[in-house]
Design a protein around this motif. Sequence first.
Motif, mmCIF file in Angstrom:
data_model
loop_
_atom_site.group_PDB
_atom_site.id
_atom_site.type_symbol
_atom_site.label_atom_id
_atom_site.label_comp_id
_atom_site.label_asym_id
_atom_site.label_seq_id
_atom_site.Cartn_x
_atom_site.Cartn_y
_atom_site.Cartn_z
ATOM 1 N N MET A 38 -8.884 -10.956 5.279
ATOM 2 C CA MET A 38 -7.605 -10.254 5.357
ATOM 3 C C MET A 38 -7.785 -9.083 6.303
ATOM 4 O O MET A 38 -8.578 -8.172 6.037
ATOM 5 C CB MET A 38 -7.158 -9.812 3.962
ATOM 6 N N ILE A 39 -7.067 -9.095 7.415
ATOM 7 C CA ILE A 39 -7.326 -8.237 8.570
ATOM 8 C C ILE A 39 -6.248 -7.177 8.676
ATOM 9 O O ILE A 39 -5.057 -7.491 8.776
ATOM 10 C CB ILE A 39 -7.370 -9.094 9.857
ATOM 11 N N GLY A 40 -6.657 -5.894 8.663
ATOM 12 C CA GLY A 40 -5.702 -4.804 8.731
ATOM 13 C C GLY A 40 -5.779 -3.989 10.002
ATOM 14 O O GLY A 40 -4.891 -3.181 10.282
ATOM 15 N N SER A 41 -6.825 -4.178 10.809
ATOM 16 C CA SER A 41 -6.980 -3.404 12.039
ATOM 17 C C SER A 41 -5.914 -3.796 13.059
ATOM 18 O O SER A 41 -5.570 -4.964 13.199
ATOM 19 C CB SER A 41 -8.372 -3.644 12.639
ATOM 20 N N GLU A 42 -5.417 -2.820 13.803
ATOM 21 C CA GLU A 42 -4.437 -3.132 14.842
ATOM 22 C C GLU A 42 -5.064 -3.972 15.949
ATOM 23 O O GLU A 42 -4.341 -4.666 16.682
ATOM 24 C CB GLU A 42 -3.852 -1.848 15.422
ATOM 25 N N ASP A 43 -6.394 -3.942 16.066
ATOM 26 C CA ASP A 43 -7.096 -4.742 17.079
ATOM 27 C C ASP A 43 -7.509 -6.106 16.555
ATOM 28 O O ASP A 43 -8.175 -6.861 17.275
ATOM 29 C CB ASP A 43 -8.327 -3.988 17.581
ATOM 30 N N GLY A 44 -7.180 -6.421 15.297
ATOM 31 C CA GLY A 44 -7.531 -7.725 14.740
ATOM 32 C C GLY A 44 -9.029 -7.885 14.580
ATOM 33 O O GLY A 44 -9.715 -6.997 14.060
ATOM 34 N N ILE A 45 -9.557 -9.011 15.055
ATOM 35 C CA ILE A 45 -11.001 -9.261 15.027
ATOM 36 C C ILE A 45 -11.475 -9.669 16.418
ATOM 37 O O ILE A 45 -10.795 -10.422 17.123
ATOM 38 C CB ILE A 45 -11.378 -10.345 13.994
ATOM 39 N N GLU A 46 -12.633 -9.167 16.795
ATOM 40 C CA GLU A 46 -13.193 -9.449 18.114
ATOM 41 C C GLU A 46 -14.519 -10.184 17.981
ATOM 42 O O GLU A 46 -15.245 -10.010 16.996
ATOM 43 C CB GLU A 46 -13.400 -8.156 18.895
ATOM 44 N N ALA A 47 -14.828 -10.996 18.968
ATOM 45 C CA ALA A 47 -16.075 -11.759 18.971
ATOM 46 C C ALA A 47 -17.278 -10.866 19.218
ATOM 47 O O ALA A 47 -18.403 -11.176 18.809
ATOM 48 C CB ALA A 47 -16.013 -12.862 20.016
ATOM 49 N N SER A 51 -14.565 -2.944 18.389
ATOM 50 C CA SER A 51 -13.152 -2.838 18.034
ATOM 51 C C SER A 51 -12.843 -3.889 16.975
ATOM 52 O O SER A 51 -13.580 -4.866 16.821
ATOM 53 C CB SER A 51 -12.252 -3.034 19.264
ATOM 54 N N GLY A 52 -11.775 -3.674 16.222
ATOM 55 C CA GLY A 52 -11.416 -4.597 15.160
ATOM 56 C C GLY A 52 -12.130 -4.279 13.864
ATOM 57 O O GLY A 52 -12.961 -3.370 13.769
ATOM 58 N N ASN A 53 -11.803 -5.051 12.837
ATOM 59 C CA ASN A 53 -12.376 -4.820 11.503
ATOM 60 C C ASN A 53 -13.859 -5.140 11.429
ATOM 61 O O ASN A 53 -14.609 -4.491 10.680
ATOM 62 C CB ASN A 53 -11.659 -5.674 10.458
ATOM 63 N N ILE A 54 -14.320 -6.153 12.144
ATOM 64 C CA ILE A 54 -15.721 -6.592 12.058
ATOM 65 C C ILE A 54 -16.458 -6.149 13.308
ATOM 66 O O ILE A 54 -16.125 -6.572 14.421
ATOM 67 C CB ILE A 54 -15.805 -8.127 11.909
ATOM 68 N N GLN A 55 -17.469 -5.296 13.126
ATOM 69 C CA GLN A 55 -18.207 -4.761 14.275
ATOM 70 C C GLN A 55 -19.715 -4.899 14.079
ATOM 71 O O GLN A 55 -20.478 -3.982 14.370
ATOM 72 C CB GLN A 55 -17.821 -3.303 14.517
ATOM 73 N N LYS A 76 -9.637 -11.599 20.088
ATOM 74 C CA LYS A 76 -10.340 -12.763 20.634
ATOM 75 C C LYS A 76 -11.323 -13.382 19.645
ATOM 76 O O LYS A 76 -11.863 -14.450 19.914
ATOM 77 C CB LYS A 76 -11.068 -12.355 21.913
ATOM 78 N N GLY A 77 -11.534 -12.716 18.515
ATOM 79 C CA GLY A 77 -12.431 -13.293 17.521
ATOM 80 C C GLY A 77 -11.784 -14.395 16.701
ATOM 81 O O GLY A 77 -12.483 -15.194 16.069
#
Length: 494
Positions: free
Chosen positions: A382-391, A395-399, A424-425
């Motif tokens: 469940m993704i709340g970051s405005e940047d979503g998830i990145e590969a 940036s994003g929730n997963i770093q 892009k993730g």
Amino acid sequence: MKNKYINLNRNKMRLVPRQSTGLRHRNLFVVSIAILAIMGFATLMLNLAPSTKTYSATNGDYRSVATGDWSAFTTWQKYNGSAWVSANAAPLSSDGVITIQSGHTVTISSNITADQIEIDSGGTVNLISGKTLTLDNGTGTDLDVSGTFKNAGTVTINPSASIAFENGGKYQHNFTNIAGTIPTATWNTGSTCEVIGYTSNNDAPAGLQAFYNFTWNCPSQSKDINLEGGLTDVNGDFTVLNTGNQELRLSMVGSTISIGGDLNIQNGKLITSIRKHNDDTVNIAGNYIQTGGVFADKASSSTAVVNAFGNWSQTGGSISEKGKTTNMQIYFSKAGKQTFTASANHVSGDIDFIVKTGSALDMSTSILLGNDFTLENGSTLMIGSEDGIEAKGKSGNIQTSRQRNFNTLANYVYNGLVLQVTGKGLPATVRNLEINNSTGVTLTNSVQVSNNLILTEGRVITEKKEELWVTNTSASAISGQSDSSYVDGLLRRN
């Protein structure tokens, strides 16, 4: 006249008594409901209150009347069969029930033998260093604690004698330069064993057993303490308040500890293991809560596994691994929604996070750090970051610093509070995709949904050549669409 309405017309004769009766019935009903509510509230308060034994006094019973020494007769009153009177001697095992009342601290500064000791909630017994409390076998429990039993001496339990810690009852292990022994007891729901005294001692306390709550609070600790795998079951909360400048180690050779409540680290250092080739497992049925301190594994060539079945919150402190080729694997294993909160925290070394099948990890706007991140088949992010998830990148929730395994058979929910991009993730193919953001979500790349597209709230915006493709041929493959929940752009359906 017997009827005061006899001179009134018939309508009044009928109307007035009926209104009065109805009001009486309604008033009785309201009063009855109020009484039942008060009784229910009182029952709830009694159930939530710390356990305190109640009994009728019998001849020979003792109770404390002030804070003082056990051996001082001025500390006590004795029941003579009809009234409480000043005692002329301290209680012994040949006497009746001995009660330490709330607000009183009774210190044992000489060797004594007793039984049927009741420590009320708010009462304290303090056994000082070098002294022995011998428990004889009397009627019922021989040391029943709803208050606090503070121990720096020796507790000898004669055959068939017993100790019980009730809801709210606490045992404090107050040794300094020697390990001491925690007496064998029944640890009822809501009871606590707290280690408070260690300074120069470097050995684990003897008598480790299955506790309800277990707390470590030794701010003057100057030696590392290794529990040698002796602490295996904490049915309630395991709390680390302070270890001084040293470490509290669960084992040297690998162990498993099961925590029925929360693991709460506020200060100090909790280490799983330090010896090479020894794996450790920490099972947390409740929540992981860290506001400070260190949680780490230091055993080389080993793996520490943490199974988290509750919510995860790290708002301070650090999680790390420091051994060569050491790996800590943290599994999010809660069935259903599992919240993740992180701020002002540090994660370093080979720390991997895995979301298990059936778990839905709700990130909100928190950032997950570490080494690897993996979504298993059938898990949900469940993704709340405005940047979503990145590969990759920051940036994003997963770093995480190395791999981010966003599974094509996992589920993805965008539930931010501001306009989001998928990032892009997000894999080119996902199992389920849910949009639950009233401000909308923009596709960064084209996405195929193999199972269900769920439009709970907000628009899915496709730009340029990006498209949203639902490959499931079922008529119900898209759900929730409305005037406020729809695809604004390119949608393809099989």
